[in-house]
Design a protein around this motif. Structure first.
Motif, PDB file in Angstrom:
ATOM      1  N   VAL A 180      54.115  49.595  -5.293  1.00  0.00           N
ATOM      2  CA  VAL A 180      54.775  48.986  -6.453  1.00  0.00           C
ATOM      3  C   VAL A 180      54.069  49.370  -7.749  1.00  0.00           C
ATOM      4  O   VAL A 180      54.720  49.550  -8.787  1.00  0.00           O
ATOM      5  CB  VAL A 180      54.891  47.448  -6.314  1.00  0.00           C
ATOM      6  CG1 VAL A 180      55.855  47.087  -5.211  1.00  0.00           C
ATOM      7  CG2 VAL A 180      53.552  46.784  -6.119  1.00  0.00           C
ATOM      8  N   THR A 214      57.078  41.003  -3.166  1.00  0.00           N
ATOM      9  CA  THR A 214      57.596  40.282  -1.992  1.00  0.00           C
ATOM     10  C   THR A 214      59.066  40.589  -1.724  1.00  0.00           C
ATOM     11  O   THR A 214      59.691  39.935  -0.885  1.00  0.00           O
ATOM     12  CB  THR A 214      57.437  38.761  -2.169  1.00  0.00           C
ATOM     13  OG1 THR A 214      58.136  38.350  -3.359  1.00  0.00           O
ATOM     14  CG2 THR A 214      55.972  38.366  -2.269  1.00  0.00           C
ATOM     15  N   SER A 215      59.635  41.593  -2.412  1.00  0.00           N
ATOM     16  CA  SER A 215      61.077  41.916  -2.299  1.00  0.00           C
ATOM     17  C   SER A 215      61.906  40.650  -2.417  1.00  0.00           C
ATOM     18  O   SER A 215      62.626  40.258  -1.498  1.00  0.00           O
ATOM     19  CB  SER A 215      61.361  42.617  -0.964  1.00  0.00           C
ATOM     20  OG  SER A 215      60.700  43.840  -0.871  1.00  0.00           O
ATOM     21  N   LEU A 248      59.435  47.923   0.152  1.00  0.00           N
ATOM     22  CA  LEU A 248      59.795  46.912  -0.838  1.00  0.00           C
ATOM     23  C   LEU A 248      60.994  46.087  -0.414  1.00  0.00           C
ATOM     24  O   LEU A 248      61.352  45.129  -1.069  1.00  0.00           O
ATOM     25  CB  LEU A 248      60.101  47.586  -2.179  1.00  0.00           C
ATOM     26  CG  LEU A 248      58.933  48.344  -2.799  1.00  0.00           C
ATOM     27  CD1 LEU A 248      59.320  48.855  -4.165  1.00  0.00           C
ATOM     28  CD2 LEU A 248      57.702  47.477  -2.890  1.00  0.00           C
ATOM     29  N   ARG A 249      61.636  46.433   0.687  1.00  0.00           N
ATOM     30  CA  ARG A 249      62.753  45.644   1.187  1.00  0.00           C
ATOM     31  C   ARG A 249      62.289  44.855   2.403  1.00  0.00           C
ATOM     32  O   ARG A 249      61.620  45.384   3.272  1.00  0.00           O
ATOM     33  CB  ARG A 249      63.926  46.540   1.591  1.00  0.00           C
ATOM     34  CG  ARG A 249      64.539  47.309   0.436  1.00  0.00           C
ATOM     35  CD  ARG A 249      65.715  48.107   0.974  1.00  0.00           C
ATOM     36  NE  ARG A 249      66.268  48.937  -0.071  1.00  0.00           N
ATOM     37  CZ  ARG A 249      67.204  48.529  -0.921  1.00  0.00           C
ATOM     38  NH1 ARG A 249      67.663  47.302  -0.833  1.00  0.00           N
ATOM     39  NH2 ARG A 249      67.686  49.333  -1.840  1.00  0.00           N
ATOM     40  N   ARG A 250      62.667  43.587   2.484  1.00  0.00           N
ATOM     41  CA  ARG A 250      62.271  42.781   3.628  1.00  0.00           C
ATOM     42  C   ARG A 250      63.138  43.094   4.825  1.00  0.00           C
ATOM     43  O   ARG A 250      64.328  43.343   4.699  1.00  0.00           O
ATOM     44  CB  ARG A 250      62.392  41.290   3.297  1.00  0.00           C
ATOM     45  CG  ARG A 250      61.247  40.781   2.503  1.00  0.00           C
ATOM     46  CD  ARG A 250      61.472  39.351   2.148  1.00  0.00           C
ATOM     47  NE  ARG A 250      62.673  39.240   1.331  1.00  0.00           N
ATOM     48  CZ  ARG A 250      63.279  38.100   1.102  1.00  0.00           C
ATOM     49  NH1 ARG A 250      62.850  37.004   1.649  1.00  0.00           N
ATOM     50  NH2 ARG A 250      64.334  38.050   0.326  1.00  0.00           N
ATOM     51  N   ALA A 267      67.425  45.088  -6.270  1.00  0.00           N
ATOM     52  CA  ALA A 267      66.960  43.785  -6.752  1.00  0.00           C
ATOM     53  C   ALA A 267      68.063  43.088  -7.539  1.00  0.00           C
ATOM     54  O   ALA A 267      69.021  43.712  -8.011  1.00  0.00           O
ATOM     55  CB  ALA A 267      65.721  43.960  -7.629  1.00  0.00           C
ATOM     56  N   LEU A 280      66.314  49.695  -6.012  1.00  0.00           N
ATOM     57  CA  LEU A 280      65.709  48.829  -4.998  1.00  0.00           C
ATOM     58  C   LEU A 280      66.656  47.724  -4.541  1.00  0.00           C
ATOM     59  O   LEU A 280      66.329  46.969  -3.631  1.00  0.00           O
ATOM     60  CB  LEU A 280      64.414  48.199  -5.525  1.00  0.00           C
ATOM     61  CG  LEU A 280      63.344  49.159  -6.033  1.00  0.00           C
ATOM     62  CD1 LEU A 280      62.141  48.384  -6.534  1.00  0.00           C
ATOM     63  CD2 LEU A 280      62.941  50.151  -4.950  1.00  0.00           C
ATOM     64  N   LEU A 319      57.972  42.061  -7.903  1.00  0.00           N
ATOM     65  CA  LEU A 319      58.712  42.825  -6.907  1.00  0.00           C
ATOM     66  C   LEU A 319      58.019  42.913  -5.555  1.00  0.00           C
ATOM     67  O   LEU A 319      58.651  43.297  -4.569  1.00  0.00           O
ATOM     68  CB  LEU A 319      58.962  44.246  -7.425  1.00  0.00           C
ATOM     69  CG  LEU A 319      59.874  44.386  -8.650  1.00  0.00           C
ATOM     70  CD1 LEU A 319      59.885  45.834  -9.121  1.00  0.00           C
ATOM     71  CD2 LEU A 319      61.281  43.918  -8.333  1.00  0.00           C
TER      72      LEU A 319
END
Length: 271
Positions: free
Chosen positions: A146, A179-180, A3-5, A214, A212, A177
């Protein structure tokens, strides 16, 4: 987790105009005027804002205070009349429409009161829609991750119409979420939900921030929803009129009551 780019992924998105390090959202002198002359409406009258990455911010204000206009300008959905908007360090104010569309698809997440899911697509297909629209490979493993995080791993093949309102909003959060994104913008995300379901949805947004990393910016009219945020900012007459850190629902409601009373007095004086 996926989930993190990665740094490579971010580099592939094009050059960034450097803003203040560590900030996810920056607004400088942002104004939005509708109409001209004596009939002009100043929806935003010079907004300055700096939101760090990994934070949850709620924005509240009386009716007509500029909340919706703020969200639209901050998210690149509307162009300010004057001022500068940066998202994730990228200056978006002068972007062409196709560039803004690409940025919204790949680097921003959105959660709306009405869910905005496509009824003909499955839950998994709705979650993967931002990747599909951005021309990216649709990662089914990531969609599963996700959906598992929002408690819907067993609903991937269902259609939205087969789900409850709370489940549909959880699908919308998963879609936001996937596309992080640099920022998730939430517009009255619990407005159509009962109190218990709203708490579940807000808990997911809180978890996205805490676990995460975000960044969430939420417009709401509900003090109980705003109390989930790290900081509540109050809009009045198109400008920010103070904030409250980790306020309770009661404290936030009291501030809103004071703001609403002030707005009424000012409106009466202008009449």
């Amino acid at each position: 987790m996926g989930l993190r780019r990665s740094k490579r992924q971010k580099a592939d998105e094009g050059p960034e105009v450097t803003g203040t390090p560590g900030l996810a959202v920056e607004l400088r002198g942002v104004r939005r005027q509708y109409g001209r002359g004596s009939g002009a409406v100043h929806a935003l009258a010079g907004v300055d804002l700096a939101l760090p990455r990994g934070t949850f911010t709620a924005v509240m204000g009386p009716s007509g205070s500029g909340k919706s206009t703020f969200l639209q300008c901050a998210a690149g959905l509307d162009r300010p009349t004057a001022g500068s908007v940066r998202l994730g360090g990228t200056e978006i104010t002068g972007m062409k429409e196709n560039e803004l569309t690409e940025l919204r698809r790949s680097r921003l997440g959105f959660v709306f009161q009405a869910f905005n899911l496509l009824p003909s697509l499955t839950v998994e297909q709705n979650v993967l829609l931002p990747m599909r629209l951005a021309g990216q490979r649709q990662d089914h493993r990531l969609a599963g991750e996700v959906l598992n995080r929002v408690g819907l791993a067993d609903k991937a093949r269902r259609r939205p119409g087969e789900l409850s309102g709370g489940q549909q909003q959880r699908v919308a959060i998963a879609r936001a979420l996937v596309t992080s994104p640099d920022v998730v913008f939430a517009d009255e995300p619990t407005g159509a939900l009962d109190t218990g379901t709203a708490a579940e949805v807000l808990g997911l947004l809180r978890h996205a921030v805490d676990q995460l990393g975000a960044t969430v910016v939420m417009v709401t009219h509900d003090p109980a929803a705003a109390a989930w945020a790290d900081r509540v900012l109050f809009l009045a007459d198109g400008t920010f009129a103070g904030g409250l850190d980790r306020g309770s629902a009661e404290q936030i409601a009291a501030r809103m009551t004071a703001l609403t009373g002030r707005a009424g007095v000012m409106a009466g004086a202008a009449a």
